[in-house]
Design a protein around this motif. Structure first.
Motif, PDB file in Angstrom:
ATOM      1  N   ILE A   1       0.809  -1.389  -0.081  1.00  0.00           N
ATOM      2  CA  ILE A   1       0.038  -0.092  -0.047  1.00  0.00           C
ATOM      3  C   ILE A   1       0.756   1.252   0.035  1.00  0.00           C
ATOM      4  O   ILE A   1       0.383   2.231  -0.279  1.00  0.00           O
ATOM      5  CB  ILE A   1      -0.971  -0.084   1.249  1.00  0.00           C
ATOM      6  CG1 ILE A   1      -2.094   0.880   0.980  1.00  0.00           C
ATOM      7  CG2 ILE A   1      -0.371   0.342   2.640  1.00  0.00           C
ATOM      8  CD1 ILE A   1      -3.183   0.706   2.124  1.00  0.00           C
ATOM      9  N   ILE A   2       2.043   1.114   0.195  1.00  0.00           N
ATOM     10  CA  ILE A   2       3.057   2.307   0.295  1.00  0.00           C
ATOM     11  C   ILE A   2       3.257   3.091  -1.048  1.00  0.00           C
ATOM     12  O   ILE A   2       2.912   4.177  -1.143  1.00  0.00           O
ATOM     13  CB  ILE A   2       4.519   1.669   0.852  1.00  0.00           C
ATOM     14  CG1 ILE A   2       4.293   1.374   2.056  1.00  0.00           C
ATOM     15  CG2 ILE A   2       5.569   2.979   0.656  1.00  0.00           C
ATOM     16  CD1 ILE A   2       5.552   0.589   2.813  1.00  0.00           C
ATOM     17  N   PRO A   3       3.294   2.522  -2.115  1.00  0.00           N
ATOM     18  CA  PRO A   3       3.261   3.152  -3.376  1.00  0.00           C
ATOM     19  C   PRO A   3       1.904   4.044  -3.653  1.00  0.00           C
ATOM     20  O   PRO A   3       1.867   5.406  -3.953  1.00  0.00           O
ATOM     21  CB  PRO A   3       3.191   2.270  -4.537  1.00  0.00           C
ATOM     22  CG  PRO A   3       3.982   1.164  -3.892  1.00  0.00           C
ATOM     23  CD  PRO A   3       3.469   1.075  -2.450  1.00  0.00           C
ATOM     24  N   MET A   4       0.993   3.565  -3.083  1.00  0.00           N
ATOM     25  CA  MET A   4      -0.607   4.289  -3.461  1.00  0.00           C
ATOM     26  C   MET A   4      -0.499   5.400  -2.427  1.00  0.00           C
ATOM     27  O   MET A   4      -1.084   6.358  -2.839  1.00  0.00           O
ATOM     28  CB  MET A   4      -1.785   3.227  -3.234  1.00  0.00           C
ATOM     29  CG  MET A   4      -3.009   4.011  -3.204  1.00  0.00           C
ATOM     30  SD  MET A   4      -4.169   2.849  -3.069  1.00  0.00           S
ATOM     31  CE  MET A   4      -4.293   2.323  -1.347  1.00  0.00           C
ATOM     32  N   ILE A   5       0.032   5.196  -1.162  1.00  0.00           N
ATOM     33  CA  ILE A   5       0.054   6.333  -0.285  1.00  0.00           C
ATOM     34  C   ILE A   5       0.949   7.423  -0.672  1.00  0.00           C
ATOM     35  O   ILE A   5       0.800   8.682  -0.548  1.00  0.00           O
ATOM     36  CB  ILE A   5       0.321   5.826   1.375  1.00  0.00           C
ATOM     37  CG1 ILE A   5      -0.778   5.078   1.608  1.00  0.00           C
ATOM     38  CG2 ILE A   5       0.798   7.011   2.161  1.00  0.00           C
ATOM     39  CD1 ILE A   5      -0.476   4.251   3.005  1.00  0.00           C
TER      40      ILE A   5
END
Length: 159
Positions: free
Chosen positions: A59-63
């Motif tokens: 989920i880090i790239p989306m955040i």
């Protein structure tokens, strides 16, 4: 999952056209290859489902993407608007008696009195019409230019 679909895409050919299944009942060139590719892909999908479907996506790239979008929006839209509002508040706080102003409606007037949230403004050429105007409706301090436009001469053509 992407590997599964790309393997299916590469293996399903009919007459040299990628991804084209054979017509109903046709056993021409590539017909057996398509059936084999479908069976292989079904087995691969079954194995992936049995193993838990693979790694979950991070989920880090989306955040980071949404955070970057917010930063861009802040510097392109929010910050300039706040600067304009601050400048307008400073202008309205600096207005005093006898200043000539322009209202948001485009009317020129002269400040007669300053109140808590409004000005008493004198409008008109003959000076005698006093109207209270909200401070937020004053957009600039400016003297009207009442000179007539230049007269046309015979040789000039007006567009």
């Amino acid at each position: 999952m992407t590997q599964i679909f790309s393997a299916l895409w590469e293996r399903t050919t009919f007459l040299g056209i990628p991804g084209m299944p054979p017509p109903d009942g046709a056993t021409g060139v590539g017909g057996g290859e398509v059936a084999q590719a479908v069976n292989d892909t079904a087995a691969t999908v079954g194995d992936a489902a049995a193993n838990g479907g693979g790694e979950p996506a991070s989920i880090i790239p989306m955040i980071l993407m949404f955070g970057g979008m917010f930063v861009v929006m802040y510097f392109l839209m929010i910050r300039p608007q706040r600067k304009r509002e601050q400048k307008m508040r400073e202008l309205q706080a600096a207005i005093g008696v006898n200043d000539e102003i322009v209202t948001s409606g485009g009317l020129f007037g002269k400040i007669i009195s300053v109140g808590e949230d409004c000005f008493l403004v004198e409008f008109g050429i003959n000076r005698g019409v006093h109207i209270p105007v909200l401070k937020a409706d004053v957009v600039s301090v400016r003297t009207p230019v009442l000179t007539p436009p230049p007269k046309e001469t015979e040789g000039s053509v007006r567009d």
